[in-house]
Design a protein around this motif. Structure first.
Motif, PDB file in Angstrom:
ATOM      1  N   LEU A 110      55.141  36.912  35.766  1.00 53.37           N
ATOM      2  CA  LEU A 110      55.074  38.204  35.082  1.00 53.37           C
ATOM      3  C   LEU A 110      53.762  38.898  35.431  1.00 53.37           C
ATOM      4  N   ALA A 111      53.780  40.221  35.456  1.00 49.78           N
ATOM      5  CA  ALA A 111      52.523  40.952  35.580  1.00 49.78           C
ATOM      6  C   ALA A 111      51.676  40.579  34.368  1.00 49.78           C
ATOM      7  N   ALA A 112      50.378  40.464  34.542  1.00 53.21           N
ATOM      8  CA  ALA A 112      49.495  40.009  33.456  1.00 53.21           C
ATOM      9  C   ALA A 112      49.661  40.867  32.204  1.00 53.21           C
ATOM     10  N   LYS A 113      49.768  42.186  32.369  1.00 54.48           N
ATOM     11  CA  LYS A 113      49.945  43.076  31.209  1.00 54.48           C
ATOM     12  C   LYS A 113      51.280  42.825  30.517  1.00 54.48           C
ATOM     13  N   ASP A 114      52.332  42.609  31.308  1.00 54.87           N
ATOM     14  CA  ASP A 114      53.652  42.320  30.725  1.00 54.87           C
ATOM     15  C   ASP A 114      53.629  41.010  29.954  1.00 54.87           C
ATOM     16  N   ALA A 115      52.919  40.015  30.483  1.00 51.29           N
ATOM     17  CA  ALA A 115      52.816  38.726  29.791  1.00 51.29           C
ATOM     18  C   ALA A 115      52.088  38.884  28.463  1.00 51.29           C
ATOM     19  N   GLU A 116      50.987  39.641  28.466  1.00 53.89           N
ATOM     20  CA  GLU A 116      50.253  39.886  27.217  1.00 53.89           C
ATOM     21  C   GLU A 116      51.145  40.553  26.179  1.00 53.89           C
ATOM     22  N   GLN A 117      51.895  41.569  26.626  1.00 55.00           N
ATOM     23  CA  GLN A 117      52.778  42.297  25.720  1.00 55.00           C
ATOM     24  C   GLN A 117      53.893  41.394  25.199  1.00 55.00           C
ATOM     25  N   LEU A 118      54.465  40.564  26.076  1.00 57.90           N
ATOM     26  CA  LEU A 118      55.526  39.651  25.661  1.00 57.90           C
ATOM     27  C   LEU A 118      55.026  38.655  24.629  1.00 57.90           C
ATOM     28  N   VAL A 119      53.853  38.095  24.860  1.00 59.43           N
ATOM     29  CA  VAL A 119      53.275  37.138  23.902  1.00 59.43           C
ATOM     30  C   VAL A 119      53.062  37.818  22.553  1.00 59.43           C
ATOM     31  N   ALA A 120      52.521  39.022  22.562  1.00 62.17           N
ATOM     32  CA  ALA A 120      52.286  39.745  21.308  1.00 62.17           C
ATOM     33  C   ALA A 120      53.603  40.052  20.597  1.00 62.17           C
ATOM     34  N   ASP A 121      54.611  40.531  21.349  1.00 64.41           N
ATOM     35  CA  ASP A 121      55.909  40.854  20.747  1.00 64.41           C
ATOM     36  C   ASP A 121      56.585  39.618  20.159  1.00 64.41           C
ATOM     37  N   LEU A 122      56.591  38.519  20.935  1.00 64.57           N
ATOM     38  CA  LEU A 122      57.234  37.305  20.441  1.00 64.57           C
ATOM     39  C   LEU A 122      56.508  36.737  19.226  1.00 64.57           C
ATOM     40  N   THR A 123      55.193  36.796  19.248  1.00 62.82           N
ATOM     41  CA  THR A 123      54.418  36.305  18.104  1.00 62.82           C
ATOM     42  C   THR A 123      54.763  37.102  16.848  1.00 62.82           C
ATOM     43  N   THR A 124      54.892  38.407  16.999  1.00 63.18           N
ATOM     44  CA  THR A 124      55.265  39.255  15.861  1.00 63.18           C
ATOM     45  C   THR A 124      56.676  38.927  15.385  1.00 63.18           C
ATOM     46  N   ARG A 125      57.617  38.815  16.316  1.00 59.75           N
ATOM     47  CA  ARG A 125      59.007  38.503  15.944  1.00 59.75           C
ATOM     48  C   ARG A 125      59.117  37.162  15.245  1.00 59.75           C
ATOM     49  N   VAL A 126      58.435  36.167  15.785  1.00 64.52           N
ATOM     50  CA  VAL A 126      58.488  34.835  15.180  1.00 64.52           C
ATOM     51  C   VAL A 126      57.866  34.874  13.778  1.00 64.52           C
ATOM     52  N   GLY A 127      56.810  35.645  13.602  1.00 63.85           N
ATOM     53  CA  GLY A 127      56.174  35.752  12.296  1.00 63.85           C
ATOM     54  C   GLY A 127      57.059  36.393  11.242  1.00 63.85           C
ATOM     55  N   HIS A 128      57.996  37.234  11.666  1.00 62.19           N
ATOM     56  CA  HIS A 128      58.897  37.910  10.735  1.00 62.19           C
ATOM     57  C   HIS A 128      60.211  37.155  10.533  1.00 62.19           C
ATOM     58  N   THR A 129      60.358  36.017  11.196  1.00 66.06           N
ATOM     59  CA  THR A 129      61.605  35.273  11.123  1.00 66.06           C
ATOM     60  C   THR A 129      61.556  34.240  10.014  1.00 66.06           C
ATOM     61  N   LEU A 130      62.632  34.189   9.258  1.00 65.49           N
ATOM     62  CA  LEU A 130      62.742  33.163   8.225  1.00 65.49           C
ATOM     63  C   LEU A 130      63.215  31.879   8.887  1.00 65.49           C
ATOM     64  N   GLY A 131      62.726  30.772   8.438  1.00 65.87           N
ATOM     65  CA  GLY A 131      63.107  29.491   9.016  1.00 65.87           C
ATOM     66  C   GLY A 131      61.879  28.678   9.343  1.00 65.87           C
ATOM     67  N   ASP A 132      62.115  27.431   9.726  1.00 57.15           N
ATOM     68  CA  ASP A 132      60.992  26.528   9.957  1.00 57.15           C
ATOM     69  C   ASP A 132      60.828  26.126  11.420  1.00 57.15           C
ATOM     70  N   ALA A 133      61.573  26.729  12.326  1.00 55.40           N
ATOM     71  CA  ALA A 133      61.464  26.464  13.768  1.00 55.40           C
ATOM     72  C   ALA A 133      61.700  25.017  14.133  1.00 55.40           C
ATOM     73  N   THR A 134      62.573  24.349  13.383  1.00 57.54           N
ATOM     74  CA  THR A 134      62.927  22.960  13.738  1.00 57.54           C
ATOM     75  C   THR A 134      64.405  22.820  13.943  1.00 57.54           C
TER      76      THR A 134
END
Length: 166
Positions: free
Chosen positions: A142-166
Motif C-alpha cells: 500500500l502507499a504509505a498514506k493509504d496504509a496510515e488511513q486504513l489503520v486509522a479507519d479500521l481502528t475507529t471501526r473496531v472501536g465502535h464494534t460491539l463484541g469481544d473479538a474472539t
C-alpha cells in the motif's frame, strides 16, 4: 438484532502500482544471492569444462528474467484489498492464491510496517490480527498514506464494534 452477513468475494482495491517494483527488487536480491555460488564455482573451476558453467548460467538468467518480469505483474493483478464497515477482505499470492475475510467484530489489532525497502518505494504493509487460527490478514504494497488511513479507519471501526473479538 440480526447478524450482518459477510460473504467471501473479490476485494475492490488494488495495491499501489509501485508494489510491482518493490516485489521485483526483493526478488532481485534473491537472484543476486543465487549468483554468488555460481561465480565462486566458475572462479574455482577456471579453465575446466565450460559447458556446465554456460548451461547453469543460461538457466539462471532465464529463470531470473522470467521471475523478475512475470512475478511482479502477476502479483499486482492478484493482490487486492478492501475494508468495509463489516469486514476486511484480502486476496494475495501469485502461484498459490488466497482470498480471506475477517469480520470487523473479530479484529484484535491493526498494525502498519515499513521496512527499509518499503520506505525506498514509499510503501507500507498493514497487518490485521484476528482471533482466527489461520493467522493475520496482510495487505502488502500500500502507499504509505493509504496504509496510515486504513489503520486509522479500521481502528475507529473496531472501536465502535460491539463484541469481544474472539
Amino acid at each position: 438484532m440480526t447478524a450482518d452477513v459477510v460473504r467471501l468475494r473479490p476485494p475492490m482495491h488494488r495495491v499501489n502500482p509501485r508494489a510491482r517494483w518493490y516485489w521485483a527488487a526483493r526478488a532481485a536480491v534473491l537472484w543476486i544471492v543465487l549468483l554468488v555460488p555460481q561465480v565462486i564455482w566458475w572462479v574455482a573451476d577456471s579453465g575446466e569444462a565450460e559447458l556446465p558453467h554456460v548451461l547453469v548460467g543460461v538457466a539462471w538468467a532465464v529463470l531470473a528474467a522470467v521471475h523478475l518480469i512475470v512475478m511482479p505483474q502477476w502479483r499486482y493483478r492478484v493482490h487486492r484489498w478492501e475494508a468495509t464497515d463489516t469486514a476486511v477482505y484480502t486476496q494475495t499470492g501469485w502461484l498459490s492464491q488466497e482470498r480471506r475475510i475477517a469480520p470487523i467484530s473479530r479484529v484484535q489489532t491493526v498494525d502498519s510496517e515499513r521496512g527499509p525497502i518499503e520506505q525506498l518505494f514509499k510503501l507500507a504493509n498493514v497487518t490485521v490480527t484476528t482471533a482466527s487460527a489461520a493467522g493475520p490478514l496482510k495487505i502488502d504494497g500500500l502507499a504509505a498514506k493509504d496504509a496510515e488511513q486504513l489503520v486509522a479507519d479500521l481502528t475507529t471501526r473496531v472501536g465502535h464494534t460491539l463484541g469481544d473479538a474472539t
